[in-house]
Design an enzyme around this catalytic site. Sequence first.
Site, short mmCIF file in Angstrom:
data_model
loop_
_atom_site.label_atom_id
_atom_site.label_comp_id
_atom_site.label_asym_id
_atom_site.label_seq_id
_atom_site.Cartn_x
_atom_site.Cartn_y
_atom_site.Cartn_z
CB THR A 125 23.33 -9.25 -0.42
OG1 THR A 125 22.99 -9.61 -1.76
CG2 THR A 125 24.76 -9.70 -0.17
CG ASP A 126 19.84 -12.11 -3.57
OD1 ASP A 126 20.81 -11.33 -3.71
OD2 ASP A 126 18.94 -12.22 -4.43
CE1 TYR A 149 27.84 -5.92 -1.92
CE2 TYR A 149 26.80 -7.53 -3.36
CZ TYR A 149 26.71 -6.58 -2.35
OH TYR A 149 25.49 -6.30 -1.78
P1 NAD Z 1 24.70 2.08 -2.13
O1 NAD Z 1 26.00 1.76 -2.76
O2 NAD Z 1 23.66 2.85 -2.90
O3 NAD Z 1 24.91 2.87 -0.76
C1 NAD Z 1 25.93 2.53 0.15
C2 NAD Z 1 26.08 3.70 1.11
O4 NAD Z 1 27.09 3.35 2.09
C3 NAD Z 1 26.54 4.99 0.44
O5 NAD Z 1 25.78 6.07 0.91
C4 NAD Z 1 27.99 5.13 0.88
O6 NAD Z 1 28.45 6.48 0.94
C5 NAD Z 1 27.95 4.47 2.24
N1 NAD Z 1 29.26 4.00 2.69
C6 NAD Z 1 30.15 3.25 1.98
N2 NAD Z 1 31.25 3.02 2.72
C7 NAD Z 1 31.05 3.62 3.92
C8 NAD Z 1 31.82 3.72 5.10
N3 NAD Z 1 33.03 3.15 5.19
N4 NAD Z 1 31.30 4.40 6.15
C9 NAD Z 1 30.08 4.99 6.06
N5 NAD Z 1 29.31 4.93 4.96
C10 NAD Z 1 29.79 4.25 3.90
O7 NAD Z 1 24.10 0.67 -1.67
P2 NAD Z 1 22.62 0.13 -1.55
O8 NAD Z 1 22.22 -0.47 -2.83
O9 NAD Z 1 21.77 1.17 -0.93
O10 NAD Z 1 22.84 -1.06 -0.53
C11 NAD Z 1 22.72 -0.85 0.88
C12 NAD Z 1 22.96 -2.16 1.60
O11 NAD Z 1 22.02 -3.14 1.15
C13 NAD Z 1 24.35 -2.76 1.37
O12 NAD Z 1 24.79 -3.33 2.57
C14 NAD Z 1 24.10 -3.83 0.32
O13 NAD Z 1 25.04 -4.86 0.41
C15 NAD Z 1 22.71 -4.31 0.72
N6 NAD Z 1 21.90 -4.89 -0.36
C16 NAD Z 1 21.68 -4.18 -1.51
C17 NAD Z 1 20.87 -4.72 -2.50
C18 NAD Z 1 20.58 -3.96 -3.76
O14 NAD Z 1 19.97 -4.52 -4.68
N7 NAD Z 1 20.94 -2.70 -3.89
C19 NAD Z 1 20.30 -6.00 -2.32
C20 NAD Z 1 20.55 -6.69 -1.13
C21 NAD Z 1 21.35 -6.12 -0.15
#
Ligand code: NAD
Length: 337
Positions: A125-126, A149
């Site tokens: 992530t950024d 986080y």
């Molecule tokens: P989210 O919280 O919507 O989804 C996370 C998913 O991971 C969920 O389905 C959850 O059930 C699953 N999960 C959590 N713990 C788990 C485990 N121990 N084993 C298996 N599954 C598990 O998150 P998101 O917004 O879709 O983000 C996805 C990824 O992208 C993350 O790694 C996040 O750090 C990264 N990210 C998100 C953003 C954003 O703006 N949303 C930006 C940059 C990076």
Amino acid sequence: MVNVLVTGGAGFIGSNFVRYALGRHADWRVTTLDKLTYAGRRENLHDVMADPRHTFVHGDIADAPVSGPLVEQANIVVHFAAETHVDRSIQSAGEFIRTDVEGTFVLLEAARRAKALRRFVQISTDEVYGSVATGASVETDELRPRNPYSASKAGADRLAYSYWATYDLPVIVTRASNNYGPYQFPEKVIPLFVTNAIENIPVPLYGDGRNIRDWLHVDDHCRAIDLLIERATSGEVYNIGGGNEVMNIDLTHRILETLDKPRSLITPVADRPGHDRRYCLDTAKLRALGWAPQVRFEDGLRDAVAWYSANEWWWRPIKEKDPAFRAYYEAQYGRRG
Ligand code: NAD
Ligand code: TYD
């Protein structure tokens, strides 16, 4: 067939990526591994659950007997699974360390045993760069994460890198900016504010509302990951940014205008502790590979607002019937206003 393992595929970005991948690559067989935490929902994959090229596995990435064999059989791993909400990490950080750091470690260990793995995409992530007062973060910048986080994500980011440097695993690391689009859990600012406004309840704006995020449509994020799977160089980091720097107060005004709701719904609340002021990414490295965002922020935000308006079946049960969500909301906002 190409075996693709998507961890966290029942979450926001993961479910969009699974749908995108099945539509785009007829020769991909996609396995979703997801623990179904509060943020992971089968409904997010409702239209692909019965697809013969998609398999859903309910399990924890940190559970080696479950996740290990899936990684060992994969040609491509796209690792989204994480605890993702900054405010929850401030309330309680344990699960962030366990999933984001330890869970990533378990997957990387399994990747060492995989026979035909050609890409392991570590979704970072950024936020690992920390708050950026001026200019834009480049991939070689120092990491200065400032909340549990982003610190746990930074740990996973560097751990994945170390498995390339040490064991020559085909790891790449992506650092995307704030995503928006359909199926985002309504604790994050856009779906929270859109759905609160639809319900005519206050939208809780932290601090002075002048924090800046760089918004990336989830479809543009999926396209970037897809391109990087093919074109990236192992061991490298790639920023993925939408190039849409927007102040929270302006974002809030746009949401309310789109829904034709009054600005009086805006309720200033106590700021998030350690609230990063601004994120901004330099994306020249990714753009040099042929990617550019295709969704204009005006269009993407209007479409996202329209999606939440048209899909109350998806968010109303979470916000109105799930006691865990109500408890979270009360703990997060109850005493802030
Ligand atoms: P989210 O919280 O919507 O989804 C996370 C998913 O991971 C969920 O389905 C959850 O059930 C699953 N999960 C959590 N713990 C788990 C485990 N121990 N084993 C298996 N599954 C598990 O998150 P998101 O917004 O879709 O983000 C996805 C990824 O992208 C993350 O790694 C996040 O750090 C990264 N990210 C998100 C953003 C954003 O703006 N949303 C930006 C940059 C990076
Ligand atoms: P968020 O969606 O939690 O993403 P992140 O913290 O990962 O950037 O928050 C986006 C911005 O919106 C951030 O500056 C915090 C702000 N915000 C509010 O003002 N009120 C809220 O209720 C939430 C959830 C976020």
